[in-house]
Design an enzyme around this catalytic site. Structure first.
Site, PDB file in Angstrom:
ATOM      1  N   SER A 151     -65.763 -19.162   7.301  1.00  0.00           N
ATOM      2  CA  SER A 151     -66.015 -18.354   6.108  1.00  0.00           C
ATOM      3  C   SER A 151     -67.503 -18.362   5.740  1.00  0.00           C
ATOM      4  O   SER A 151     -68.344 -18.028   6.561  1.00  0.00           O
ATOM      5  CB  SER A 151     -65.126 -18.869   4.972  1.00  0.00           C
TER       6      SER A 151
ATOM      7  N   ASP B  44     -59.612 -15.008   6.956  1.00  0.00           N
ATOM      8  CA  ASP B  44     -60.546 -16.121   6.731  1.00  0.00           C
ATOM      9  C   ASP B  44     -60.178 -17.376   7.529  1.00  0.00           C
ATOM     10  O   ASP B  44     -59.017 -17.794   7.553  1.00  0.00           O
ATOM     11  CB  ASP B  44     -60.569 -16.439   5.239  1.00  0.00           C
TER      12      ASP B  44
END
Length: 578
Positions: free
Chosen positions: A330, A445
């Site tokens: 991320s 993610d």
């Protein structure tokens, strides 16, 4: 079957076995044990190294002093995996009959073998969180194709290796006879021995190099188009799998990095390194990889909290701590990508503010069909900054992780467009649309499965890893509001129109971002336990994942805390100029 966890037999046990064992040479690449075979002899590695292969991949390594096939030998079950000589090797073979006779004469033999098996089991259990790469002791280095090596290459690399306990060995260094025994002695005296086969060396030397090495390093001129394999390279390709192959791409001073994907398409490698022929820094970095001392940086995800990574990077750079391999999830992937491409922490902070504060890339709501936020400005900002830059063409090794909803597994980005990898790794579920690959794989993610991908880094390389989490597993999330304070739709519209501040209750983005990493936080303590050096920068109280306007202050606080760590942590300060 033996695993990657070492369990060397002590000298007394080896002496007892040696009296009843028969020495056997095993050529590099040859199978010593076949999966499915009935139980047979017990083997002890006397020279060389062996690879354990299961399900089409290497799952373990066995070195000098370690037993091979002991579980099958003592349990009577069939062999469970292939065991192949990584290079020319020698084993001591002990048959069942010879062992039984020796154990009857000296009961201590059985006790010593049992103790070794217990040590292996303990070591394997301790390492069950992830198998770490083990540095090869002997590496074969040869040109890709027929390209000559650049002027001064051997001398510069030899100096860089020597500073780190390694040695570069050329044809001129080797004795005329007994090369195998000479290399076995050399292996015990250095961290790593790199056997260089240069153009013009006798063909026999090149084949000797390949037969006596654990891993392969191909050296290629980045500016040239990949050509056909030379006979020596073809010989090496049959012996070394991709998992044991690295590609070293050199370039002339002042030239840009471009064209790496073409080389990797013809010479697949687990790691590749870029080296400017006039750069002592590049030679030092390559030497650290070859000697198992490459420094990895693993950065956690956390939205705007990821600005703390930039303060950490600034302090490490100022202290001359080497950064050889970066990885993250991320926001950690985004910050790692910026550093890997050569941006300074200050330049990266400027870009973050331009994207998220000025352009408001994560503040644009849309109809909640595919996501809560409109990703178009964010995507455009990423593409404008990264363009067509490929991960392969970065000056430093990089990986980013995302979560594949197609395969229900972690997806590791090591190839392809850099902006797509950063975008996929930061695709907060429901907040942003997922990234969809050309073959239809759905990626969200990376923090969903692994917000601190330490095990991934450990699988790529040997050497110390600096891990930077954003909060610990013990952190408790509490809010000041209570359920009775929920606002009605009319109150929500009124507060939005009047631009009133946030409620004391969490927003949908707060809840989703926190829920997203619940699974990975359950393994956070395990991940942090795998860190060689842990840097936990202080976080701004009350700062949320979209509070990018607070990023610069957070980076400064992280910078100051890392400076303190550099003074107090002996393991961290020992990396300076390593």
């Amino acid at each position: 079957m033996s695993s990657a966890a070492p369990a060397n037999l002590d000298s007394a046990t080896l002496a007892m076995l040696g009296r009843v064992a028969v020495s056997r040479d095993v050529p590099g690449g040859e199978l010593l044990i076949h999966a499915g075979d009935p139980p047979g002899s017990l083997y002890i590695v006397a020279a060389g190294r062996f690879l354990v292969e299961a399900r089409g991949r290497v799952v373990g390594e066995i070195g000098i002093g370690e037993p091979i096939g002991e579980l099958s030998f003592f349990s009577g079950v069939r062999r469970t995996a292939n065991v192949r000589a990584a290079r020319d090797a020698r084993v001591l073979e002990v048959t069942r009959e010879a062992y039984d006779a020796a154990a009857a004469r000296d009961p201590r033999l059985g006790e010593a073998i049992t103790a070794a098996l217990c040590r292996r089991l303990i070591a394997t259990t301790a390492a069950s969180a992830g198998v770490a790469a083990r540095p090869p002791r002997v590496l074969a280095m040869l040109p890709a194709g027929d390209a000559p090596l650049p002027d001064g290459f051997a001398a510069k690399l030899g100096m860089a290796l020597a500073k780190r306990g390694g040695r570069l060995v050329t044809c001129a260094d080797a004795p005329a006879a007994g090369v195998g025994e000479w290399l076995a002695t050399l292996e015990e005296s250095v961290t790593s021995a790199v056997l260089l086969a240069s153009p013009g060396d006798p063909p026999a030397w090149g084949e000797t190099v390949c037969r006596n090495a654990d891993a392969l390093v191909l050296v290629a001129p980045l500016a040239d188009a990949p050509g056909a394999f030379s006979p020596l390279e073809a010989f090496a390709a049959r012996r070394f799998p991709e998992s044991s192959t690295s590609l070293l791409l050199w370039r002339a001073p002042g030239t840009a990095i471009a064209g790496t994907p073409a080389w990797l398409a013809t010479r697949p490698a687990t790691l590749h390194h870029h080296l400017a022929t006039d750069s002592a820094v590049d030679f030092a970095r390559v030497a650290r990889f070859l000697t198992g001392r490459a420094v990895g940086i693993v950065l956690a995800g956390g939205g705007a909290l990821g600005c703390a990574h930039l303060g950490v990077m600034r302090a490490l750079r100022e202290a001359r701590v080497p950064i050889d391999f970066l990885g993250g999830a991320s926001a950690g992937a985004a910050m790692a990508a910026a550093v890997a491409r050569g941006l300074t922490p200050q330049e990266t902070l400027d870009q973050m503010e331009a994207m998220f504060v000025t352009a408001r890339a994560m503040k644009r709501l849309t109809l909640p069909v595919h996501s809560l936020l409109d990703p178009r400005v964010f995507d455009a900002q990423l593409q404008a900054r990264y363009g067509t830059l490929a991960i392969e063409d970065l000056p430093l090794n990089l990986f980013a992780v995302s979560t594949s909803l197609t395969r229900n597994a972690l997806h590791i980005h090591r190839r392809g467009a850099l902006w797509e990898a950063v975008r996929a790794s930061g695709s907060l579920p429901t907040i942003l649309p997922p990234m969809i690959t050309d073959d239809g794989e759905v990626l969200v993610d990376g923090g969903v499965l692994d917000n601190i991908p330490v095990a991934t880094m450990r699988g790529f390389k040997a050497g110390p890893n600096i891990v930077v989490p954003l909060g610990g597993s013990e952190d408790l999330w509490r809010v000041a509001g209570r359920y009775a304070m929920l606002r009605t739709p009319l109150q929500l519209v009124r507060d939005i129109v009047l631009r009133r501040g946030p409620s004391e209750l969490p927003s949908i983005i707060d809840v989703l971002s926190r829920a997203m990493v619940v699974a990975s936080r359950r393994t956070l303590a395990e991940n942090l336990a795998q860190a060689d050096i842990l840097l936990s920068p202080p976080l701004t109280p009350g700062m949320r994942i979209l509070d990018w306007q607070l990023g610069r202050a957070l980076a400064e606080a992280a910078y100051l805390s890392t400076q303190v760590a550099l003074s107090d942590d002996a393991k961290l300060s020992a990396l300076v100029d390593s």
